[in-house]
Motif scaffolding. Structure first.
Motif, PDB file in Angstrom:
ATOM      1  N   GLU A  64     115.584  76.216 112.269  1.00 34.10           N
ATOM      2  CA  GLU A  64     115.176  77.620 112.248  1.00 34.10           C
ATOM      3  C   GLU A  64     116.059  78.378 111.264  1.00 34.10           C
ATOM      4  OE1 GLU A  64     113.881  81.131 112.266  1.00 34.10           O
ATOM      5  OE2 GLU A  64     112.715  79.635 113.349  1.00 34.10           O
ATOM      6  N   ASN A  96     115.158  74.135 106.929  1.00 36.74           N
ATOM      7  CA  ASN A  96     113.768  74.551 106.903  1.00 36.74           C
ATOM      8  C   ASN A  96     113.766  75.984 106.388  1.00 36.74           C
ATOM      9  OD1 ASN A  96     111.159  75.392 107.505  1.00 36.74           O
ATOM     10  ND2 ASN A  96     111.552  75.559 109.690  1.00 36.74           N
ATOM     11  N   SER A  97     113.361  76.172 105.135  1.00 36.96           N
ATOM     12  CA  SER A  97     113.409  77.517 104.567  1.00 36.96           C
ATOM     13  C   SER A  97     112.494  77.651 103.368  1.00 36.96           C
ATOM     14  CB  SER A  97     114.848  77.836 104.130  1.00 36.96           C
ATOM     15  OG  SER A  97     114.924  79.134 103.579  1.00 36.96           O
ATOM     16  N   ASN A  98     111.965  78.862 103.191  1.00 36.42           N
ATOM     17  CA  ASN A  98     111.210  79.169 101.976  1.00 36.42           C
ATOM     18  C   ASN A  98     112.036  80.031 101.029  1.00 36.42           C
ATOM     19  OD1 ASN A  98     111.172  81.647 103.238  1.00 36.42           O
ATOM     20  ND2 ASN A  98     108.966  81.888 103.195  1.00 36.42           N
ATOM     21  N   ASP A 131     110.145  73.832 103.044  1.00 36.96           N
ATOM     22  CA  ASP A 131     109.471  74.877 103.820  1.00 36.96           C
ATOM     23  C   ASP A 131     108.595  74.203 104.882  1.00 36.96           C
ATOM     24  OD1 ASP A 131     108.296  77.113 104.860  1.00 36.96           O
ATOM     25  OD2 ASP A 131     107.660  77.936 102.923  1.00 36.96           O
ATOM     26  N   ASN A 173     107.909  75.123 107.914  1.00 36.20           N
ATOM     27  CA  ASN A 173     106.958  76.010 108.607  1.00 36.20           C
ATOM     28  C   ASN A 173     105.633  76.078 107.867  1.00 36.20           C
ATOM     29  OD1 ASN A 173     108.660  76.727 110.746  1.00 36.20           O
ATOM     30  ND2 ASN A 173     109.590  78.374 109.562  1.00 36.20           N
ATOM     31  N   LYS A 174     105.693  76.236 106.554  1.00 38.58           N
ATOM     32  CA  LYS A 174     104.466  76.314 105.752  1.00 38.58           C
ATOM     33  C   LYS A 174     103.700  74.989 105.798  1.00 38.58           C
ATOM     34  CE  LYS A 174     102.669  77.300 101.115  1.00 38.58           C
ATOM     35  NZ  LYS A 174     101.595  76.355 101.274  1.00 38.58           N
ATOM     36  N   ARG A 176     101.955  74.604 109.132  1.00 36.69           N
ATOM     37  CA  ARG A 176     100.764  75.459 109.232  1.00 36.69           C
ATOM     38  C   ARG A 176      99.638  74.957 108.317  1.00 36.69           C
ATOM     39  NH1 ARG A 176     104.750  78.791 110.869  1.00 36.69           N
ATOM     40  NH2 ARG A 176     104.247  80.190 112.576  1.00 36.69           N
ATOM     41  N   VAL A 181     100.561  72.726 114.710  1.00 41.56           N
ATOM     42  CA  VAL A 181     100.957  73.952 115.402  1.00 41.56           C
ATOM     43  C   VAL A 181     100.601  73.797 116.873  1.00 41.56           C
ATOM     44  CG1 VAL A 181     100.577  76.445 115.538  1.00 41.56           C
ATOM     45  CG2 VAL A 181     100.517  75.301 113.317  1.00 41.56           C
ATOM     46  N   TRP A 195     103.215  77.969 117.411  1.00 33.35           N
ATOM     47  CA  TRP A 195     104.493  77.598 116.799  1.00 33.35           C
ATOM     48  C   TRP A 195     104.320  76.402 115.872  1.00 33.35           C
ATOM     49  CZ3 TRP A 195     108.879  80.384 117.435  1.00 33.35           C
ATOM     50  CH2 TRP A 195     108.880  81.334 118.446  1.00 33.35           C
ATOM     51  N   ALA A 196     104.840  76.515 114.660  1.00 36.17           N
ATOM     52  CA  ALA A 196     104.851  75.388 113.726  1.00 36.17           C
ATOM     53  C   ALA A 196     105.773  74.303 114.273  1.00 36.17           C
ATOM     54  CB  ALA A 196     105.343  75.851 112.357  1.00 36.17           C
ATOM     55  N   VAL A 216     108.002  71.412 113.352  1.00 39.36           N
ATOM     56  CA  VAL A 216     108.669  71.025 112.103  1.00 39.36           C
ATOM     57  C   VAL A 216     109.489  69.743 112.206  1.00 39.36           C
ATOM     58  CG1 VAL A 216     108.729  73.419 111.316  1.00 39.36           C
ATOM     59  CG2 VAL A 216     110.699  72.473 112.517  1.00 39.36           C
TER      60      VAL A 216
END
Length: 107
Positions: free
Chosen positions: A6, A23-25, A38, A40-41, A44, A49, A53-54, A56
């Motif tokens: 997160e 985990n980051s954009n 990323d 989460n992306k 999705r 999901v 919630w994604a 990951v």
């Protein structure tokens, strides 16, 4: 090694070791060797999901395989096939592969 699932927690945890996978954009360098994906992306995009919630985890495990070289993608894929019920194998295999392919190092 530190793995950050997160991104909002990046400033609240203690970084262990000289490798960070986050985990980051919008990544920032947090250690000598900081890698990001990323997740989460990706989750999705492939519809991994649950209850909004994604999910990951398998994406980040794919990234860890690539970053560390401790295990091959084929080994990870075999583990996914033996662990998950058949109806979840394909989506988790795809997730791990995307994490493996899309992880990048911050220079």
């Amino acid at each position: 090694m530190t793995i950050i699932f997160e991104p909002s927690l990046k400033n609240t945890i203690k970084i262990m070791g000289d490798i960070v996978v986050i985990n980051s954009n919008a990544p920032e360098k947090l250690a000598q060797n900081t890698y990001y994906v990323d997740a989460n992306k990706i989750a999705r995009d492939i519809n991994l999901v649950i209850a909004g919630w994604a999910v990951v985890n398998t994406i980040l495990v794919g990234a860890i395989a690539k970053v560390t070289g401790l295990f091959s993608f084929d080994s990870l894929d075999n583990a996914i096939k033996s662990y998950f019920p058949e109806k979840y194998v394909q989506i988790n295999s795809n997730a791990a592969k995307k994490g493996f392919d899309e992880v990048k190092k911050i220079e």
